[in-house]
Design an enzyme around this catalytic site. Structure first.
Site, PDB file in Angstrom:
ATOM      1  N   ASP A 122      25.124  32.052 -48.795  1.00 38.69           N
ATOM      2  CA  ASP A 122      24.239  31.211 -47.989  1.00 38.69           C
ATOM      3  C   ASP A 122      24.847  31.048 -46.599  1.00 38.69           C
ATOM      4  O   ASP A 122      26.039  30.716 -46.468  1.00 38.69           O
ATOM      5  CB  ASP A 122      24.067  29.838 -48.648  1.00 38.69           C
ATOM      6  CG  ASP A 122      23.079  28.964 -47.900  1.00 38.69           C
ATOM      7  OD1 ASP A 122      21.875  29.046 -48.215  1.00 38.69           O
ATOM      8  OD2 ASP A 122      23.504  28.222 -46.998  1.00 38.69           O
ATOM      9  N   ILE A 123      24.040  31.303 -45.558  1.00 40.98           N
ATOM     10  CA  ILE A 123      24.520  31.201 -44.176  1.00 40.98           C
ATOM     11  C   ILE A 123      24.665  29.718 -43.819  1.00 40.98           C
ATOM     12  O   ILE A 123      23.741  28.915 -44.013  1.00 40.98           O
ATOM     13  CB  ILE A 123      23.550  31.888 -43.211  1.00 40.98           C
ATOM     14  CG1 ILE A 123      23.425  33.381 -43.572  1.00 40.98           C
ATOM     15  CG2 ILE A 123      24.002  31.722 -41.762  1.00 40.98           C
ATOM     16  CD1 ILE A 123      22.409  34.123 -42.743  1.00 40.98           C
ATOM     17  N   ASN A 157      18.429  28.722 -35.863  1.00 45.71           N
ATOM     18  CA  ASN A 157      17.009  28.881 -35.531  1.00 45.71           C
ATOM     19  C   ASN A 157      16.585  27.911 -34.433  1.00 45.71           C
ATOM     20  O   ASN A 157      15.855  28.267 -33.503  1.00 45.71           O
ATOM     21  CB  ASN A 157      16.139  28.649 -36.775  1.00 45.71           C
ATOM     22  CG  ASN A 157      16.028  29.894 -37.643  1.00 45.71           C
ATOM     23  OD1 ASN A 157      16.156  31.009 -37.155  1.00 45.71           O
ATOM     24  ND2 ASN A 157      15.818  29.695 -38.935  1.00 45.71           N
ATOM     25  N   HIS A 193      13.725  31.783 -33.701  1.00 51.57           N
ATOM     26  CA  HIS A 193      13.575  32.451 -34.994  1.00 51.57           C
ATOM     27  C   HIS A 193      13.867  33.950 -34.920  1.00 51.57           C
ATOM     28  O   HIS A 193      14.312  34.552 -35.906  1.00 51.57           O
ATOM     29  CB  HIS A 193      12.163  32.224 -35.534  1.00 51.57           C
ATOM     30  CG  HIS A 193      11.943  30.819 -35.997  1.00 51.57           C
ATOM     31  ND1 HIS A 193      12.415  30.346 -37.203  1.00 51.57           N
ATOM     32  CD2 HIS A 193      11.324  29.760 -35.404  1.00 51.57           C
ATOM     33  CE1 HIS A 193      12.081  29.082 -37.355  1.00 51.57           C
ATOM     34  NE2 HIS A 193      11.420  28.689 -36.269  1.00 51.57           N
ATOM     35  N   ASP A 240      16.353  35.846 -37.334  1.00 48.94           N
ATOM     36  CA  ASP A 240      16.072  37.077 -38.075  1.00 48.94           C
ATOM     37  C   ASP A 240      17.169  38.106 -37.856  1.00 48.94           C
ATOM     38  O   ASP A 240      17.564  38.830 -38.778  1.00 48.94           O
ATOM     39  CB  ASP A 240      14.725  37.658 -37.644  1.00 48.94           C
ATOM     40  CG  ASP A 240      13.546  36.817 -38.108  1.00 48.94           C
ATOM     41  OD1 ASP A 240      13.752  35.958 -38.988  1.00 48.94           O
ATOM     42  OD2 ASP A 240      12.433  37.025 -37.600  1.00 48.94           O
ATOM     43  N   ARG A 260      28.310  48.777 -53.198  1.00 47.82           N
ATOM     44  CA  ARG A 260      27.976  50.150 -53.575  1.00 47.82           C
ATOM     45  C   ARG A 260      26.463  50.290 -53.783  1.00 47.82           C
ATOM     46  O   ARG A 260      25.762  49.293 -54.028  1.00 47.82           O
ATOM     47  CB  ARG A 260      28.703  50.502 -54.870  1.00 47.82           C
ATOM     48  CG  ARG A 260      30.217  50.399 -54.773  1.00 47.82           C
ATOM     49  CD  ARG A 260      30.839  50.329 -56.154  1.00 47.82           C
ATOM     50  NE  ARG A 260      30.337  49.194 -56.919  1.00 47.82           N
ATOM     51  CZ  ARG A 260      30.728  48.885 -58.152  1.00 47.82           C
ATOM     52  NH1 ARG A 260      31.654  49.616 -58.744  1.00 47.82           N
ATOM     53  NH2 ARG A 260      30.217  47.847 -58.777  1.00 47.82           N
ATOM     54  N   GLU A 307      17.751  31.847 -46.099  1.00 44.16           N
ATOM     55  CA  GLU A 307      19.058  32.351 -45.696  1.00 44.16           C
ATOM     56  C   GLU A 307      19.972  32.600 -46.885  1.00 44.16           C
ATOM     57  O   GLU A 307      21.180  32.786 -46.718  1.00 44.16           O
ATOM     58  CB  GLU A 307      19.721  31.368 -44.724  1.00 44.16           C
ATOM     59  CG  GLU A 307      20.168  30.040 -45.334  1.00 44.16           C
ATOM     60  CD  GLU A 307      19.055  29.001 -45.351  1.00 44.16           C
ATOM     61  OE1 GLU A 307      19.370  27.805 -45.479  1.00 44.16           O
ATOM     62  OE2 GLU A 307      17.860  29.381 -45.236  1.00 44.16           O
ATOM     63  N   ARG A 356      35.761  39.835 -48.196  1.00 42.69           N
ATOM     64  CA  ARG A 356      35.533  40.797 -47.119  1.00 42.69           C
ATOM     65  C   ARG A 356      34.188  40.535 -46.436  1.00 42.69           C
ATOM     66  O   ARG A 356      34.081  40.618 -45.208  1.00 42.69           O
ATOM     67  CB  ARG A 356      35.584  42.234 -47.675  1.00 42.69           C
ATOM     68  CG  ARG A 356      36.979  42.729 -47.984  1.00 42.69           C
ATOM     69  CD  ARG A 356      37.005  44.256 -48.046  1.00 42.69           C
ATOM     70  NE  ARG A 356      36.055  44.778 -49.013  1.00 42.69           N
ATOM     71  CZ  ARG A 356      36.339  45.035 -50.283  1.00 42.69           C
ATOM     72  NH1 ARG A 356      37.569  44.796 -50.748  1.00 42.69           N
ATOM     73  NH2 ARG A 356      35.420  45.545 -51.095  1.00 42.69           N
TER      74      ARG A 356
END
Length: 578
Positions: A438-439, A446, A451, A455, A470, A481, A501
């Site tokens: 989750d960002i 935003n 917006h 995006d 992979r 998000e 990472r």
């Protein structure tokens, strides 16, 4: 007026050049007789050979010209007279055949100086075994001695009105049999190719259960039947003892070919959906052909012959139908148009030649045969092109149904599909983990940057997820998000490294839009999937609880779900082991 007519009759023998005798020398391979022949028209069909040879009738013979060869649809009788001379030092055996295999009656009278007349009464209504030579066309053979002269009278007639051609060929006997081998080699390959396609189509029909392959199979077999009748092979190999039946199925074979051509076109092009008005025209054409077949079964003949030619001419609408569908976006119709343009050019030439409008001999029929085979092959290509395009469209639709349009990652539907598959098929020795990402403070991004910038940040995280995982892993935008990564790894430390990472790269590489550089972080919750439960919601709930504590612990961090510590003090730690 009567004086003028008498004058024309009196001078007519001087106006027409008398044909020269046909010389039995050189390469006698299907040598046409018409250039050396005279013709007498017998509309009533009542003349006998004695009447024809009388001096009065002999004067009525006219030189046979190329324009007279195709007489169109008729039941009139025609007498052809030709002299055959052998200037060579040895006797020559020769064979005469008509150009078409469907001539109903063919009588031959041969006269030589000191020999008795020789008569051959040949008919398409006699068993095939009665033919002098077992050949698909009516025939007879004769031998002219060295220096001899044979006067040949041929009487040709269709018992029932049908297309009549006055072209006859003379063959030297050895050349005839040599050419016969090549003839059967060609037609053997021709019909073998059609039957091979029919077998392939039958296999596809039985295996795929698609009705269009059944219709295409019927179309191929109707072509085999039509050309078999037209070239005389049906009579020779299938119905040698049933000449009446062989003659009865002739026109129905043409009509069935046209009927299945229309039905295949409707299914292949899906005309009921794309061009409903034109589809109605095709339906009426199909109904009309079935009615014509019914009329033939009821004994109507001459009308059916004309209607058969009209039905074949009606197939000219098929390229136009294909063009209408192509304009509606049916891309694979381009092969269909090409196929029918080839075939209909051949059919048009054959119909015009058979009806007497043009005089092209047997060439149009040969071209139509070859065009018909090419058309069927191209239609097979068209069907494969249709399958390919439909498959591509299906794959595109399937992909769009499980793909997030913004990031290109999967959506919730893909997560459900991949979860079931990975639980079922991944190696039991390799644990399955679910990462919920989750960002952090995405609403602020935003609100501050817009917006479009938000995006771009979402796309940035999606590209990092793809890069750090992979192809066999499931990368999903779960909503807003929130993102999910489902993967199978060796152990917990390895999954923690992957999550770290992604978190680290996302935090260290801002998203640049124009002059703006947007920094961002994310939080990750990790849950180990319980394979025995097959419960995606349970794994999501555990990862969500881990993510919640990552947010509570200051964000920009990775947390793994641990049930024991969670029950003890509702605290999760990155150091918590399995």
């Amino acid at each position: 007026m009567r004086k003028l007519v008498c004058l024309l009759i009196w001078i007519s023998p001087f106006c027409w050049a008398q044909p020269q005798p046909f010389l039995l020398e050189g390469d006698l391979r299907a040598a046409p007789l018409w250039q050396y022949a005279e013709v007498l028209f017998d509309p009533s069909g009542a003349l006998t050979i004695e009447q024809v040879r009388s001096p009065a009738r002999d004067k009525e013979f006219l030189p046979l010209t190329k324009s007279m060869l195709n007489q169109g649809i008729t039941d009139h009788a025609y007498w052809i007279k030709v002299q055959i001379k052998n200037p060579t030092p040895q006797a020559v055996a020769w064979i005469v055949t008509p150009e078409t295999s469907y001539m109903d009656r063919f009588d031959a009278y041969l006269f030589e100086d000191k020999a008795l007349p020789k008569v051959f009464l040949l008919s398409d209504f006699k068993p095939f075994s009665e033919r002098p030579i077992p050949y698909r066309k009516l025939n007879f053979q004769h031998r002219t001695d060295s220096g001899g002269l044979t006067t040949l009278y041929l009487r040709a007639q269709m018992v029932l009105p049908d297309t009549m051609t006055l072209t006859f060929h003379l063959w030297e006997k050895e050349q005839f049999y040599h050419t016969l081998i090549n003839d059967y080699f060609f037609y053997g390959g021709y019909f073998s190719a059609l039957l091979l396609l029919a077998l392939v189509c039958l296999f596809l029909w039985l295996s795929l259960k698609e009705s269009i392959y059944g219709t295409y199979l019927c179309y191929i077999l109707s072509n085999v039947l039509m050309w078999g009748c037209l070239m005389g092979f049906t009579y020779q190999y299938l119905l040698p003892n049933y000449p009446i039946l062989n003659n009865e199925i002739f026109n129905p074979a043409f009509l069935l070919m046209a009927l299945f051509a229309i039905q295949f076109s409707r299914q292949f092009l899906n005309t009921p959906d794309h061009i409903p008005n034109a589809d109605m025209v095709l339906r009426y054409l199909a109904y009309s052909m079935m009615v014509i077949v019914g009329l033939r079964l009821l004994g109507v003949y001459e009308l059916v012959v004309y209607l058969t030619y009209i039905a074949l001419a009606a197939l000219l609408v098929l390229p136009w139908i294909g063009w209408l569908c192509y304009r509606k976006g049916v891309i694979y119709a381009r092969w269909y148009i090409f196929a029918w343009m080839i075939y209909l050019i051949g059919i048009s030439g054959s119909v015009l030649s058979a009806s007497g409008v043009i005089s092209w001999g047997k060439a149009p029929i040969l071209y139509t045969q070859i065009a018909g085979l090419i058309e069927i092959l191209v239609l097979a290509v068209a069907m494969s092109d249709k399958v390919r395009q439909l498959k591509t469209g299906y794959e595109r639709a399937t992909k769009e149904s499980v793909e997030d349009p913004l990031t290109g990652l999967g959506n919730r539907r893909l997560l459900e599909q991949r979860f079931e598959r990975m639980v079922e098929y991944c190696e039991p020795s390799r644990p399955l983990f679910l990462l919920l990402l989750d960002i952090d403070h995405f609403k602020n991004i935003n609100d501050r940057y817009g917006h479009l910038a938000g995006d771009a940040v979402l796309e940035r995280l999606a590209s990092i997820m793809k890069w750090q995982s992979r192809p066999e892993d499931a990368q999903v935008r779960y909503g807003g998000e929130e993102f999910v990564l489902l993967l199978s790894l060796k152990d917990t430390p390895e999954v923690l490294q992957v999550a770290e990472r992604i978190r680290d790269q996302f935090a260290k590489t801002p998203t640049v839009i124009g002059s703006m550089s947007i920094t961002h972080t994310l939080s990750v919750g990790i849950a180990k999937v319980d394979r025995s439960s097959h419960d995606l919601n349970l794994a999501l709930d555990q990862a969500d609880r881990a993510l919640y504590l990552a947010k509570q612990s200051g964000r920009n961090r990775v947390q793994q779900y641990c049930a024991e510590e969670c029950n003890a003090n509702n605290k999760l730690s990155i150091e918590c082991s399995d």
